[in-house]
Design a protein around this motif. Structure first.
Motif, PDB file in Angstrom:
ATOM      1  N   ASP A 145       6.621 -31.398  22.606  1.00 26.29           N
ATOM      2  CA  ASP A 145       8.140 -31.816  23.097  1.00 26.29           C
ATOM      3  C   ASP A 145       8.155 -33.013  23.326  1.00 26.29           C
ATOM      4  O   ASP A 145       7.785 -33.721  24.092  1.00 26.29           O
ATOM      5  CB  ASP A 145       8.799 -31.222  25.120  1.00 26.29           C
ATOM      6  CG  ASP A 145      10.115 -31.590  25.123  1.00 26.29           C
ATOM      7  OD1 ASP A 145      10.321 -32.720  24.012  1.00 26.29           O
ATOM      8  OD2 ASP A 145      10.773 -31.419  26.128  1.00 26.29           O
ATOM      9  N   ALA A 146       8.839 -33.887  22.062  1.00 21.99           N
ATOM     10  CA  ALA A 146       9.188 -35.482  21.272  1.00 21.99           C
ATOM     11  C   ALA A 146       9.840 -36.137  22.992  1.00 21.99           C
ATOM     12  O   ALA A 146       9.265 -37.389  23.003  1.00 21.99           O
ATOM     13  CB  ALA A 146       9.435 -35.619  20.291  1.00 21.99           C
ATOM     14  N   THR A 147      10.900 -35.127  22.997  1.00 25.42           N
ATOM     15  CA  THR A 147      11.338 -35.686  24.440  1.00 25.42           C
ATOM     16  C   THR A 147      10.841 -36.259  25.733  1.00 25.42           C
ATOM     17  O   THR A 147      11.661 -37.267  26.586  1.00 25.42           O
ATOM     18  CB  THR A 147      12.713 -34.917  25.293  1.00 25.42           C
ATOM     19  OG1 THR A 147      12.320 -33.490  26.135  1.00 25.42           O
ATOM     20  CG2 THR A 147      13.474 -34.473  23.382  1.00 25.42           C
ATOM     21  N   LEU A 148       9.682 -36.010  25.936  1.00 25.22           N
ATOM     22  CA  LEU A 148       8.405 -36.383  27.472  1.00 25.22           C
ATOM     23  C   LEU A 148       8.382 -37.447  27.228  1.00 25.22           C
ATOM     24  O   LEU A 148       7.330 -38.259  27.703  1.00 25.22           O
ATOM     25  CB  LEU A 148       8.337 -35.479  27.685  1.00 25.22           C
ATOM     26  CG  LEU A 148       8.728 -34.049  28.138  1.00 25.22           C
ATOM     27  CD1 LEU A 148       7.397 -32.917  27.911  1.00 25.22           C
ATOM     28  CD2 LEU A 148       9.969 -34.231  28.903  1.00 25.22           C
ATOM     29  N   ARG A 149       7.919 -37.832  25.459  1.00 21.50           N
ATOM     30  CA  ARG A 149       7.365 -38.657  25.331  1.00 21.50           C
ATOM     31  C   ARG A 149       8.015 -40.812  26.274  1.00 21.50           C
ATOM     32  O   ARG A 149       6.866 -40.898  26.475  1.00 21.50           O
ATOM     33  CB  ARG A 149       7.148 -39.054  23.518  1.00 21.50           C
ATOM     34  CG  ARG A 149       6.203 -40.517  23.394  1.00 21.50           C
ATOM     35  CD  ARG A 149       5.648 -40.261  21.727  1.00 21.50           C
ATOM     36  NE  ARG A 149       7.165 -41.393  20.983  1.00 21.50           N
ATOM     37  CZ  ARG A 149       6.751 -42.460  20.622  1.00 21.50           C
ATOM     38  NH1 ARG A 149       4.992 -42.773  20.588  1.00 21.50           N
ATOM     39  NH2 ARG A 149       7.048 -42.785  19.852  1.00 21.50           N
ATOM     40  N   HIS A 150       9.000 -40.896  26.008  1.00 15.63           N
ATOM     41  CA  HIS A 150       9.138 -41.580  27.225  1.00 15.63           C
ATOM     42  C   HIS A 150       8.461 -41.573  28.510  1.00 15.63           C
ATOM     43  O   HIS A 150       8.392 -42.436  28.705  1.00 15.63           O
ATOM     44  CB  HIS A 150      10.791 -42.023  27.234  1.00 15.63           C
ATOM     45  CG  HIS A 150      11.675 -42.946  27.925  1.00 15.63           C
ATOM     46  ND1 HIS A 150      11.794 -44.102  27.703  1.00 15.63           N
ATOM     47  CD2 HIS A 150      12.096 -42.861  29.194  1.00 15.63           C
ATOM     48  CE1 HIS A 150      11.955 -44.843  28.845  1.00 15.63           C
ATOM     49  NE2 HIS A 150      12.666 -44.039  30.115  1.00 15.63           N
ATOM     50  N   THR A 189      10.967 -31.690  33.386  1.00 14.37           N
ATOM     51  CA  THR A 189      11.158 -32.097  32.349  1.00 14.37           C
ATOM     52  C   THR A 189      12.525 -32.227  32.355  1.00 14.37           C
ATOM     53  O   THR A 189      13.563 -33.103  31.428  1.00 14.37           O
ATOM     54  CB  THR A 189      10.619 -31.117  31.556  1.00 14.37           C
ATOM     55  OG1 THR A 189      11.169 -29.697  32.458  1.00 14.37           O
ATOM     56  CG2 THR A 189       9.207 -30.827  31.599  1.00 14.37           C
ATOM     57  N   SER A 193      13.747 -35.486  30.354  1.00 19.13           N
ATOM     58  CA  SER A 193      13.839 -35.440  29.014  1.00 19.13           C
ATOM     59  C   SER A 193      14.869 -36.887  28.350  1.00 19.13           C
ATOM     60  O   SER A 193      15.882 -37.075  29.166  1.00 19.13           O
ATOM     61  CB  SER A 193      14.032 -34.376  28.502  1.00 19.13           C
ATOM     62  OG  SER A 193      13.180 -33.541  29.113  1.00 19.13           O
ATOM     63  N   LYS A 194      13.798 -37.318  27.345  1.00 17.61           N
ATOM     64  CA  LYS A 194      14.965 -38.400  26.461  1.00 17.61           C
ATOM     65  C   LYS A 194      15.016 -38.319  25.301  1.00 17.61           C
ATOM     66  O   LYS A 194      13.456 -39.056  24.882  1.00 17.61           O
ATOM     67  CB  LYS A 194      14.685 -39.841  27.839  1.00 17.61           C
ATOM     68  CG  LYS A 194      15.757 -41.045  26.732  1.00 17.61           C
ATOM     69  CD  LYS A 194      14.998 -42.287  27.067  1.00 17.61           C
ATOM     70  CE  LYS A 194      16.032 -43.552  26.627  1.00 17.61           C
ATOM     71  NZ  LYS A 194      15.791 -44.658  27.204  1.00 17.61           N
ATOM     72  N   ARG A 195      15.720 -38.699  24.606  1.00 17.99           N
ATOM     73  CA  ARG A 195      15.496 -37.959  23.196  1.00 17.99           C
ATOM     74  C   ARG A 195      14.971 -39.655  22.284  1.00 17.99           C
ATOM     75  O   ARG A 195      15.910 -40.098  22.367  1.00 17.99           O
ATOM     76  CB  ARG A 195      16.857 -37.422  22.497  1.00 17.99           C
ATOM     77  CG  ARG A 195      16.705 -36.593  20.624  1.00 17.99           C
ATOM     78  CD  ARG A 195      17.789 -35.919  20.565  1.00 17.99           C
ATOM     79  NE  ARG A 195      18.301 -35.044  20.703  1.00 17.99           N
ATOM     80  CZ  ARG A 195      17.138 -33.604  20.959  1.00 17.99           C
ATOM     81  NH1 ARG A 195      15.878 -33.706  19.862  1.00 17.99           N
ATOM     82  NH2 ARG A 195      17.385 -33.051  21.410  1.00 17.99           N
ATOM     83  N   GLU A 196      14.653 -39.397  21.573  1.00 16.40           N
ATOM     84  CA  GLU A 196      14.370 -40.819  20.936  1.00 16.40           C
ATOM     85  C   GLU A 196      15.115 -41.257  19.735  1.00 16.40           C
ATOM     86  O   GLU A 196      15.422 -40.290  18.773  1.00 16.40           O
ATOM     87  CB  GLU A 196      12.731 -40.953  20.542  1.00 16.40           C
ATOM     88  CG  GLU A 196      12.209 -41.085  22.027  1.00 16.40           C
ATOM     89  CD  GLU A 196      10.506 -41.168  22.185  1.00 16.40           C
ATOM     90  OE1 GLU A 196       9.758 -40.721  20.791  1.00 16.40           O
ATOM     91  OE2 GLU A 196       9.780 -41.725  22.876  1.00 16.40           O
ATOM     92  N   THR A 197      15.166 -42.563  19.624  1.00 10.93           N
ATOM     93  CA  THR A 197      15.914 -42.698  18.484  1.00 10.93           C
ATOM     94  C   THR A 197      15.283 -43.976  18.039  1.00 10.93           C
ATOM     95  O   THR A 197      14.836 -44.613  18.823  1.00 10.93           O
ATOM     96  CB  THR A 197      17.817 -43.915  18.909  1.00 10.93           C
ATOM     97  OG1 THR A 197      17.418 -44.615  19.813  1.00 10.93           O
ATOM     98  CG2 THR A 197      18.375 -42.053  19.471  1.00 10.93           C
TER      99      THR A 197
END
Length: 254
Positions: A145-150, A189, A193-197
């Motif tokens: 889940d890339a939204t967890l990378r932040h 999560t 969770s935060k979508r990256e731009t």
């Protein structure tokens, strides 16, 4: 030949952030109430405990990597089956008989090991897969889940192992897949969770070539894929196919 005969513990053979975070899972698992053993799924060795020794090697199942062992997913799967063919005691199914099992796999490696995962699923007990490529009924899976990378930091390459560490932090009752752990994970999560731009700066061919020359001079062992990752991590942009062409012109034709 003499160098090839030198064997070192697997703990010393691998390097990088992903491997450092993988080794850090052991104390986290102990703290969560487990008695952990760390194993690696290796494109050069097969399934091995990190207490084993081996000579240095370069092999991966990532198809676009310079050290890839195969040209297609089917080739990679056949390669893996050959590595494992004569060692039934070192299989996922046999390891699962010891108790709990936490698997941290990229999509590429999970595809290669798909038949092993299907066999494991038939008798899996408290087994958790972080990442992977698809679901296997009988195995609890948490997709990458890339939204967890932040929240977790690091690169996408080490995201799965960082997710595994975060999961172990929330384990309860010495079980990987307890309802309490899953509930704690879902709550966390949902909060982080935060979508990256991405707003990377485009580069001219000349600027990309200069980056490649500098990086190659400083780190001659870096692969093209790693170099492109490092360029992008600096907020710079270059399309993968274009970078591959410029890399070939700059490095491979020297």
């Amino acid at each position: 030949m003499k160098a090839a005969e030198q064997r070192v513990p697997l703990t010393d053979l691998y390097q990088g952030d992903h491997w450092a975070k993988a080794q850090a899972l052991v104390p986290l698992a102990s703290k969560a109430g487990f008695t952990p053993e760390l194993w690696v799924a290796s494109a050069g060795l097969g399934l091995r405990p990190v207490t084993d020794t081996a000579p240095a090697y370069a092999a991966t199942f990532s198809l676009r990597h310079a050290d890839s062992v195969a040209a297609s997913p089917d080739d990679s799967a056949r390669w893996w089956r050959c590595l494992q063919a004569n060692d039934s005691k070192r299989s996922l199914a046999s390891l699962s008989q010891r108790g709990h099992m936490l698997l941290v796999l990229s999509e590429a490696y999970a595809n290669v090991m798909a038949s092993d995962l299907d066999s494991l699923a038939q008798g899996a007990n408290d087994t958790l897969l972080i990442g992977g490529a698809q679901s296997h009924p009988g195995i609890t899976r948490v997709p990458s889940d890339a939204t967890l990378r932040h929240a977790l930091g690091g690169t996408l390459t080490s995201l799965n192992v960082r997710m595994a560490a975060a999961w172990l932090d929330r384990c309860s009752n010495a079980r990987l897949t307890s309802p309490e752990t899953r509930a704690a994970w879902n709550t966390w999560t949902a909060q982080v969770s935060k979508r990256e731009t991405y707003n990377r700066l485009p580069l001219t061919d000349e600027a990309v070539i200069e980056f490649i020359r500098t990086n190659h001079a400083q780190h001659p062992g870096h692969s093209r894929t790693r170099m492109l990752r490092e360029l992008r991590s600096q907020g710079l942009a270059c399309e993968q196919k274009r970078f591959a062409h410029l890399y070939a012109v700059t490095v491979e034709k020297q």
